[in-house]
Design an enzyme around this catalytic site. Structure first.
Site, PDB file in Angstrom:
ATOM      1  N   ILE A  64      49.172  28.753  37.204  1.00 17.77           N
ATOM      2  CA  ILE A  64      49.259  27.903  36.014  1.00 17.77           C
ATOM      3  C   ILE A  64      50.285  28.465  35.041  1.00 17.77           C
ATOM      4  CG2 ILE A  64      47.975  27.094  33.985  1.00 17.77           C
ATOM      5  CD1 ILE A  64      45.684  26.428  35.704  1.00 17.77           C
TER       6      ILE A  64
ATOM      7  N   LYS B 253      37.817  35.182  30.442  1.00 18.32           N
ATOM      8  CA  LYS B 253      38.367  36.136  31.403  1.00 18.32           C
ATOM      9  C   LYS B 253      39.130  37.226  30.676  1.00 18.32           C
ATOM     10  CE  LYS B 253      41.732  36.654  35.060  1.00 18.32           C
ATOM     11  NZ  LYS B 253      42.835  36.062  35.814  1.00 18.32           N
TER      12      LYS B 253
ATOM     13  N   ALA C  59      41.739  30.863  37.955  1.00 16.39           N
ATOM     14  CA  ALA C  59      41.771  31.945  36.986  1.00 16.39           C
ATOM     15  C   ALA C  59      43.142  31.891  36.330  1.00 16.39           C
ATOM     16  CB  ALA C  59      41.560  33.269  37.690  1.00 16.39           C
TER      17      ALA C  59
ATOM     18  N   GLU D 227      47.348  37.510  40.940  1.00 14.88           N
ATOM     19  CA  GLU D 227      47.409  37.813  39.513  1.00 14.88           C
ATOM     20  C   GLU D 227      47.336  36.538  38.673  1.00 14.88           C
ATOM     21  OE1 GLU D 227      47.211  40.341  37.578  1.00 14.88           O
ATOM     22  OE2 GLU D 227      47.414  42.114  38.847  1.00 14.88           O
TER      23      GLU D 227
END
Lengths: 486, 502
Positions: free
Chosen positions: B348, B79, B51, B344
């Site tokens: 990346i 997202k 994510a 959170e």
């Protein structure tokens, strides 16, 4: 909770700063009862004494719902686009408010300029700023017109007519419901480390919160502690004279800040007359020397007596139930005209961060952190002018300025700081204006050949020149504005 | 101008961090560097379905990557934020949205008006009902944000959920096209210069020696260069972030493909749920001091919704970071520089922050100290701010149903966070940064979502009448609702915009 809400504010000081605070508080927090102890501003209050202001004053007016009919036409103000720095570095340069350059590739514009400068092919940096060229040519256009022409952003400050401006702000504050109490302040009664009452004339004034806008003596705030951060190591000028001059007769968008050994002097030609001044160090110059500089170089006939300043700030301008603003909170020489700007910054934050009557430590900490950071970066910006002027020996620098200079000198990088007053373009205008040239060229400039960027830069200069040429001269613009309003 | 010889960059490790760095360097600084990337097929990559944060869009854009092509290749979904369940109390639920509350344009923050209505006892909806991003997420819709800033449908941002094991190969193809050389092989030794202590070369199992001027350590947890060879110390943050294990297991998607990631608090940590186009990623991040790997695995298997697609796999880590990320001529990018749990979705982002700083501070030979110091200053700031934001999730809780929650609820927190929390408790104020990954709305969402309730509010919010304010909020809610209703379902949008190859 309800019971701890601040209901009343007493403002000590009836100068521009005090009345601006009153107007902002009444306008934006109308439930407050606001009284102003209208002591006239002392001669050493620079936020009240300097006619030049930064573009932030326009935002301040907008937030208050004041129109330019009020703040410019009726108050006798003029516009200003920047300052010409003479004798700081050769050649002279202009720090104007607005964008310098345009987007060329993935590197910042100034990096392409630096690359050109290293081959000796660069035209002065301020020639790529519409605001600077308008200022140099003394022609005016509103920011929207500049944006429409694809020339980026410009901002303008005002030359204020101090008595008329103060009266306008006073009338506005009274209209909004502020009340006026006559001075002088004859005493301050404390209880338990807080202010209990202020004796003004024959009256006692009490309030939940006291705003000290009384000038450098900080008649209220100085009673609570003496924790002052001194900047004289970096900013040694401790004397200022104000003066008026007959020339030039016409108002100008561009002010002058002229360096000489031992200090600098300024000249601002406004619709209400030409105002001058000088800032210097008393260790290097006598008052008579300073007066002579003003008469000989600036054509001044009468010089007001010197006022003493001590540059620095309160560590905690807000302590308990008292917050100092303007010269009562921070003192900086008027170079770059930040005095009223810093007062506005404080007023805005008092409005938006208004605590309760218990004045919780964490809320005051946050306020003091913000205004402290803002003042410290103004200090850095001023120290930058002095430390990089030609012929200056290396002196001690505040660590945050040292960091900025090291990064810039190495590779033209401007590290980011919170609460910065001056934009990146402003920093660049002064750094490159004072010939601080990075030793390395940003590798991101590789993607565009020097011939390509040169062509784009020529084109930008031409577009600016064509645009500027078509505009009215500033005195004519002002006249038209007056006629339209009449 | 004098042409400088290009810097020879050696990238150690070919996961997400390695290939992102290689692709960015070759795309942005093609004349300044050559890039050699060494990776070994024998070593797996950590990526477990990722994510991300909206910043990744800027990275892809800068590299000229087509969004739909990238999404199809990585089987990505959209997202809009993270749905947190059971954090403040069991049964609580809130979204941390990539977008504003209200229109995000007023001088007074929207949540201050909302607080004011609450404080005067007026009827008011949950805060998320006034957020475009939250409402799109709740209704399972998606469309790209409107370009007109006046349009309510412009008040959100988005990121992706994608298969990280596919992102690296996607970038590899690009990087190789841009001239990056890839060498297959396992690194067995790292050669230091006897005098300077700088790294000279890496030696592979087949005795190949790859020399370089600048080494990117993207070797993951192994931290081959900065950790093992240069022995840069690791600052341990586990007293604040005690989770040190994750058990991961993908499954078939049985319910809707949600346009958000889920983070569900568990007895000794939390569980992620990341829906991709072809499967759903699941994992239980937990603290080994409070639960065994076996029990955590059992709890995960029990909790996942669909048929398992692989055996559960354990990952071991420690929260913290290297004291410096740039040491001598080695720059750590990704997990080799530090680890913050994926609560959170910052992994990346941290890679990207390091790459951005590297491109901005790309060195000459010899490397200037000022470049190194500035890089480290920037990266430290990123890590420290994310750290505080993560600790907030654990600490701001009323849960007392397990030893884990008792510990995090009562632990000492960094002063920098204690001040922020207290400031919010007083008057709903958020310490504002103009730069930094999580902006105001993120902090507000987590504070309020985890029951940190301000005692007061901004005095300016008292100016409008309560009736006018309530009316205005209802109007806003209606506008948001209408705009969301017009959007296609998330699954429809995916099949129309970026279907994966089957």
């Amino acid at each position: 909770m309800e019971s701890k809400v601040i209901r009343s504010v007493a403002i000590a000081g009836g100068g521009i700063v005090g009345w601006s605070a009153a107007a902002a508080l009444k306008r934006r927090l109308p439930s407050l009862s606001v009284s102003v102890i209208a002591v006239p501003p002392p001669a050493d209050a620079l936020a009240d004494g300097v006619v030049c202001t930064l573009p932030s004053i326009v935002d301040f007016h907008r937030d208050l719902g004041l129109s330019e009919a009020d703040t410019v036409l009726r108050a006798g103000s003029g516009y200003r686009l920047g300052t010409r720095f003479e004798g700081w570095s050769a050649p002279d340069y202009v720090h104007a408010y607005g964008s310098y350059g345009t987007q060329l590739g993935s590197a910042a514009f100034h990096q392409y300029w630096v690359r050109a400068a290293k081959t000796g092919a660069a035209i002065p940096f301020d020639h790529y700023s519409a605001a600077a060229m308008l200022a140099r040519e003394d022609r005016f256009a509103p920011p929207e017109a500049v944006a429409r022409a694809g020339l980026g952003a410009i901002g303008y400050g005002l030359h204020i007519n101090r008595p008329r401006y103060r009266e306008m702000m006073r009338a506005f504050a009274l209209h909004l419901g502020a009340s006026e109490v006559a001075g002088p302040i004859s005493g301050v009664r404390l209880s338990d480390g807080s202010i209990e009452t202020v004796q003004a004339g024959k009256r006692d004034v009490s309030a939940d919160l006291y705003v000290d806008a009384s000038g450098p003596s900080a008649q209220l705030r100085s009673r609570l502690d003496e924790d002052w951060e001194d900047w004289s190591e970096w900013l040694p000028h401790d004397r200022v004279h104000f003066a008026q001059s007959q020339s030039p007769a016409e108002p100008s968008l561009l002010d002058r800040a002229v360096a000489f050994p031992g200090g600098w002097w300024w000249q601002a030609a406004t619709p209400g007359g030409t105002y001058c001044g000088i800032a210097y160090s008393s260790h290097r110059l006598t008052e008579a020397d300073a007066a002579r500089v003003l008469t000989e170089q600036a054509g001044v006939t009468a010089v007001e007596p010197a006022v003493a300043i001590r540059q620095g700030r309160w560590s905690r301008p807000w302590l308990g139930n008292c917050v100092a603003i303007g010269d009562a909170a921070v003192a900086a020489e008027p170079l770059e005209w930040t005095n009223l700007h810093l007062a506005h910054g404080a007023i805005d934050r008092i409005v938006s961060m208004m605590p309760d009557r218990d004045f919780s430590a964490v809320e005051l900490w946050d306020y003091n952190r913000q205004v402290g950071a803002e003042a410290d970066r103004v200090r850095d910006f001023l120290a930058l002018h002095h430390s990089t002027a030609s012929g200056k020996q290396a002196a001690a620098l505040p660590p945050s300025l040292e960091h900025t200079l090291r990064q810039f000198r190495e590779r033209g990088r401007l590290p980011f700081f919170e609460e910065e007053t001056f934009s990146r373009d402003s920093w660049l205008a002064v750094l490159l204006g004072q010939s601080v040239i990075p030793s390395r060229v940003d590798p991101l400039t590789d993607a565009l050949a020097p011939s390509e960027t040169e062509a784009a830069m020529v084109q930008l200069r031409e577009t600016i020149a064509t645009f500027v040429d078509r505009l009215p001269r500033y005195p004519d613009y002002l006249q038209q504005l007056g006629q339209k309003a009449a | 101008m004098l042409a400088l010889p290009p810097i020879r960059v050696v990238v150690v490790g070919g996961g997400t961090a390695g290939w992102m760095t290689a692709a960015a360097l070759r795309a942005l600084l093609p004349d300044r560097c050559t890039v050699d990337l060494v990776e070994s097929q024998e070593i797996g990559i950590v990526g477990v379905g990722e994510a991300t944060l909206p910043h990744i869009r800027g990275f892809n854009e800068r590299l000229g990557i087509d969004e739909a092509e990238f999404m199809a290749a990585t089987r990505a979904t959209f997202k809009l934020g993270i749905d947190f369940e059971n954090w403040g109390r069991i049964g609580d639920r809130y979204i941390h949205p990539f977008g504003t509350f209200g229109r995000g344009q007023g001088t007074v923050d929207f949540h201050q008006y909302w607080l004011r209505l609450r404080h005067c006892g007026a009827a008011v909806r949950e805060l998320e009902q006034y957020s475009m991003a939250c409402m799109i997420a709740r209704l399972g819709k998606f469309d790209l944000p409107a370009p007109d800033p006046e349009d309510i449908a412009s008040t959100f941002n988005y990121a992706y959920q994608f298969d990280a094991t596919l992102y690296a190969p996607f970038l590899r193809a690009r990087a190789e096209r841009l001239g990056c050389r890839r060498t297959e092989g396992r690194i067995v030794d790292i050669e230091l210069n006897g005098e300077s202590g700088d790294i000279e070369a890496v030696i592979l199992a087949d005795e190949q020696r790859i020399e370089g001027d600048l080494f990117i350590d993207s070797s993951g947890f192994a931290s081959l260069v900065i950790g093992k060879a240069l022995e840069e110390p690791f600052e341990d943050w586990s007293k604040w972030l005690p989770c040190d294990r994750a058990v991961a297991m993908p499954c078939r998607t049985r319910t809707a493909v949600t346009p958000y990631t889920s983070a569900i608090a568990m007895d000794a940590g939390w569980r992620w749920r990341i829906p991709l186009q072809h499967r759903t990623g699941n994992g239980y991040v937990h603290a080994s001091a409070f639960i065994s790997e076996e029990d955590a695995t059992a709890a995960l298997v029990e909790a996942v919704e669909g048929d398992a697609l692989a055996e559960p796999r354990i990952l071991r880590f420690r929260a913290g970071r290297r004291t410096r990320s740039w040491v001598r001529n080695c720059i750590a990018v990704g997990l080799s520089s530090g680890f913050l749990e994926p609560l959170e979705s910052t992994s990346i982002y941290l890679i990207q922050a390091a790459i951005t700083a590297l491109v901005e501070l790309f060195p000459d030979k010899p490397i200037a100290d000022s470049d190194r110091n500035e890089f480290n200053r920037v990266i430290d700031l990123e890590y420290d701010r994310i750290r505080d934001f993560l600790i907030l999730h654990y600490h701001a809780t009323e849960r007392s149903d397990s030893p884990f929650w008792d510990y995090v609820r009562t632990m000492e927190i960094p002063d920098s966070l204690a001040e922020k929390l207290e400031l919010f408790r007083r008057r709903g104020r958020v310490v504002k940064y103009r730069e930094g990954v999580f902006l105001e709305a993120s902090w507000i969402a987590v504070y309020l979502g985890q029951r940190v309730t301000p005692m007061g509010h901004d005095m300016r919010a008292d100016n409008p009448s309560a009736e006018a304010l309530a009316r205005g909020m209802e109007t806003l809610h209606g506008q948001i609702h209408a705009a969301v209703e017009r959007m296609p379902d998330h699954a429809t949008m995916l099949s129309r915009y970026c279907p994966m190859a089957v």
